[in-house]
Each structure stands twice: as structure tokens, then as C-alpha cells.
Write an enzyme that holds these catalytic residues in place. Structure first.
Site, short mmCIF file in Angstrom:
data_model
loop_
_atom_site.label_atom_id
_atom_site.label_comp_id
_atom_site.label_asym_id
_atom_site.label_seq_id
_atom_site.Cartn_x
_atom_site.Cartn_y
_atom_site.Cartn_z
CD1 TRP A 130 35.34 58.79 4.87
CD2 TRP A 130 34.17 56.36 6.11
NE1 TRP A 130 34.21 58.36 4.88
CE2 TRP A 130 33.18 57.29 5.12
CE3 TRP A 130 33.70 54.97 6.27
CZ2 TRP A 130 31.65 56.64 5.21
CZ3 TRP A 130 32.46 54.95 6.41
CH2 TRP A 130 32.13 55.40 5.93
CG ASP A 211 36.68 50.81 4.53
OD1 ASP A 211 36.37 50.21 3.68
OD2 ASP A 211 36.58 52.07 5.55
CE LYS A 246 33.68 55.09 -3.02
NZ LYS A 246 33.14 56.98 -2.06
#
Ligand code: LMR
Length: 398
Positions: A130, A211, A246
Site C-alpha cells: 500500500w 495490516d 471498508k
């Protein structure tokens, strides 16, 4: 110095949204930032969230500060979601959780704490990772190193090369791993591979930092946590950053958590006391609203069920867009196989488009894609898919 300061470059992901908003092309498409959209191109507020907010509006009695690590009911919900109902770790005292502003906040608090405690350690991230990981960890003072991950030839993982590097990382260095829905590639480790990674971590004694921003977007809430569960007994502390941006759609509410799992409750408490000190000097205590929504949903059987169904719908919708995209691209007679897009997990697809093609699409077609070729699959809708596939063909034929 400040009089002659030159502008910072735009953010690799959020900068694209800024440019997209200014673009006047009526056909413009934003496939940059990872935000879910339904087939009408809307990012909806989930029904379960609306119901929880109505409940909160009636029942909330105070806006006084939360404690430094947030509401205990929220952190309990986070742990139950991370580890699963009834998991032994929930009552062991080995896991301690702090409510943070989003997953990014969790990563930064963890990074600050780790850099203060282990100033000589490096952080290892996957190639690619990311775009913000490197920024967060270098802002905390870390030296960033890379381990191999994605193989563009096979569209899979370079697992042999990855293991080789991980097997040489020294004790107390930090290794950042994506639990599911790897961002940006959408390519995840298999269960057997996670076992091998856990064995390497145990031998080498490096510290995993997980993560976990997309739980529920891969296969299911349960299956997506398998990498995390395999790392619970490695004899070093383990850090997890999770997010409800999300899976509960709480993007702008900045709702996440940092969890530390240590070898025993005593060590977990000691580490956690430093994490709290890091939070106190950073943002003092977390914003409440998003956490209250999550707490309300997860502690109510009906809302929890409703949320799980809505999450399943989002996951299925993305899977169906993947299939349609592969089919439409194949129909365009592009001399390139895109079938791998269907196998990737989560919101993103590493499309295989080159940086030149990405630039061409932005400058000539008003299609915004992250450098490296990452596409937010959820941004593809029945309204824009034909224009997108035609434009991709044009970019490839350039
Ligand atoms: C993304 O990768 O697009 C998201 O995680 C949003 C962000 O903050 O970059």
C-alpha cells in the site's frame, strides 16, 4: 526556509481523487481510492449503520472523553471479530486493544511505539505494498526494507524468494504482512504458506505487524482471519491494525484499532501502557462515533446479522464485477489475458497496466488508476465498463 518551500507531491492515492473531482470530462472514472461502490456507482451507508445511528441518537447520554484506549465494549467487539467468538485468547489477557482513528491511525501508533522501543530495528514491507505504508513507517523514523511478494509474470506470489528473505531478517526487526486482500495486488497467501511464514517468524524472532483492513472482503469474516490465528503462538509480540472503513463502510468516521498480542498478560499490559502513552501524546483519545456504531451493531444479534448480510453482498458484488470485467476485456480482442483478475481477492486488482498506460488513461480518457496499475474493482459499474474496456484497449495499442 519556509518562504522558499516547494510544494509536496500529491498523495499517490488520495491525490488522484482530488484531481478526479476537478476533472470536467463527463465520462471520467475514479478507479483510484479503495472505496466500495454499488452497481449505481454509489458508496452507500449500510442499513445496519443507519439503524445503529438511530439507536445511538436516542440512547447516547454523553459526549465526554473516551479513555485513551477507547471504550472497553468496543475493544472487546474488535477482539471477538479478530479472533472469533470463544477463542481462548479473548480470556487470556494476552491481547490488548486500543481504539484508533482508522487503520492508518493504528499503523502509526504501532510504528511510533515500535520505533521508540526498538530504534535500531528496520521495517520490512512487501513488494509492492500500500502506497502509504512506507510514508507512515518512515514518518515514525523507521528504515524501510522490502521483501519480494508479487510476481508480475505469474500474477502470483514469489513465495520461494519471499521465504528466503524472511528467513534472513534479524530478531526484533518488524515485518509488515497483509492478512487478506493484499493491497495493491489482491493476491493472498494460502493457508499452508501462512504456516510456513509463522514457522519462520518463530525461528527468526522478528515481529509481525499485520495490516487487516479488509476482513470480510476476501472469502468471509472467518476465513479471512486464518493468517492472524496462525501467528498467535510465535513467542514474540504481534501487532494487528484493523479498520472498519471498508467492512462497515465507515470510511470518514475513521474507525479502527491497534491490538497487541504478547506471550502473557503481564507482557501485554506492559506494552499496552506504552501504547497508551504514545496515543496520549498524539491525539489524546479516539473519536467516539464510529466505534459506537460498531459496538452497537456487533452487540445486537439482529443488526449483526444484517451487517453480515450487507458485507456478503458487497463481497459478492465485487466478485461479479471481476467476472464481468474479465469477460468484457476478452470480448474486446485485446491480445492480453486478464483472467487472473477473477482470482484476486478484495477491492483491488493489480491490472498489469504499465505506468505509461496508466498515464495515458488519465490524460486522454479521464480514467484515474493508481501508479503501478492498481484498479479499484468496485469503481467499475455497468454504466462505465464499456468505456473503460475500450479505453484500456486503446492504451495497450499505443
Ligand atoms: C486505498 O488503498 O485506496 C485505501 O486504503 C484508502 C487510502 O487511504 O489510501
Amino acid at each position: 526556509m519556509l518562504e522558499s518551500i516547494s510544494p509536496a507531491p500529491p498523495d499517490a492515492i488520495l491525490g488522484l481523487t482530488e484531481a478526479f473531482k476537478k476533472d470536467t470530462n463527463p465520462d471520467k472514472i475514479n478507479l483510484g481510492v479503495g472505496v466500495y461502490q454499488d452497481d449505481t456507482g454509489t458508496t452507500p451507508i449500510l442499513e445496519a449503520v443507519k439503524a445503529a445511528e438511530e439507536k445511538l441518537l436516542k440512547e447516547e447520554t454523553s459526549k465526554s472523553y473516551l479513555s485513551i484506549s477507547g471504550s472497553p465494549q468496543y475493544t472487546q467487539c474488535v477482539q471477538t471479530l479478530l479472533f472469533g467468538d470463544g477463542h481462548e485468547i479473548l480470556s487470556s489477557g494476552r491481547a490488548k486493544t486500543a481504539h484508533t482513528p482508522g487503520g492508518t491511525g493504528a499503523l502509526r501508533v504501532g510504528a511510533d511505539f515500535l520505533n521508540q522501543s526498538l530504534p535500531d530495528a528496520s521495517i520490512w514491507v512487501s513488494t509492492p505494498t500500500w502506497a502509504n505504508h512506507k510514508g507512515i513507517f518512515s514518518a515514525s523514523g523507521f528504515e524501510i526494507k522490502d521483501y519480494p511478494y508479487y510476481d508480475p509474470q505469474t500474477h502470483g506470489i514469489e513465495f520461494g524468494a519471499m521465504k528466503k528473505v524472511l528467513s534472513n531478517i534479524p530478531e526484533n526487526d518488524i515485518v509488515l504482512l497483509h492478512v487478506c486482500c493484499h493491497n495493491p495486488t489482491g493476491v493472498d497467501l494460502e493457508s499452508e504458506q501462512w504456516k510456513e511464514i509463522a514457522a519462520i517468524a518463530k525461528t527468526q524472532r522478528w515481529i509481525p505487524f499485520l495490516d487487516f483492513a479488509y476482513q470480510g472482503f476476501g472469502a468471509s469474516l472467518e476465513e479471512d482471519r486464518r493468517g492472524l490465528l496462525g501467528l498467535l503462538n510465535i513467542d514474540t509480540p504481534l501487532f494487528v491494525a484493523n479498520s472498519f472503513s471498508k467492512n462497515v463502510g465507515l470510511y470518514r468516521e475513521r474507525t479502527g484499532a491497534l491490538t497487541v498480542i504478547a506471550q502473557d498478560a503481564f507482557k501485554a499490559d506492559a506494552i499496552f501502557s506504552h501504547i497508551k502513552a504514545t496515543i496520549r501524546t498524539n491525539y489524546s483519545n479516539p473519536p467516539a462515533h464510529g466505534g459506537s456504531i460498531v459496538e452497537t451493531i456487533l452487540n445486537d444479534d439482529t443488526l449483526r446479522q444484517q451487517w453480515t448480510e450487507e458485507l456478503t453482498d458487497m463481497r459478492n458484488q465485487i466478485a461479479s464485477v471481476r467476472s464481468t470485467l474479465v469477460q468484457k476485456l476478452a470480448e474486446k480482442d485485446i491480445p492480453q489475458d486478464f483472467s487472473f483478475i477473477e482470482k484476486q481477492k478484495g477491492m483491488f486488482s493489480f491490472s498489469g497496466l504499465s505506468d505509461e498506460q496508466v498515464t495515458y488513461l488519465r490524460e486522454n480518457k479521464a480514467i484515474y488508476i493508481v501508479k503501478g496499475g492498481r484498479i479499484n474493482v468496485a469503481g467499475v459499474t455497468p454504466q462505465n465498463i464499456d468505456y473503460l474496456c475500450e479505453s484500456i484497449r486503446e492504451a495497450i495499442q499505443q
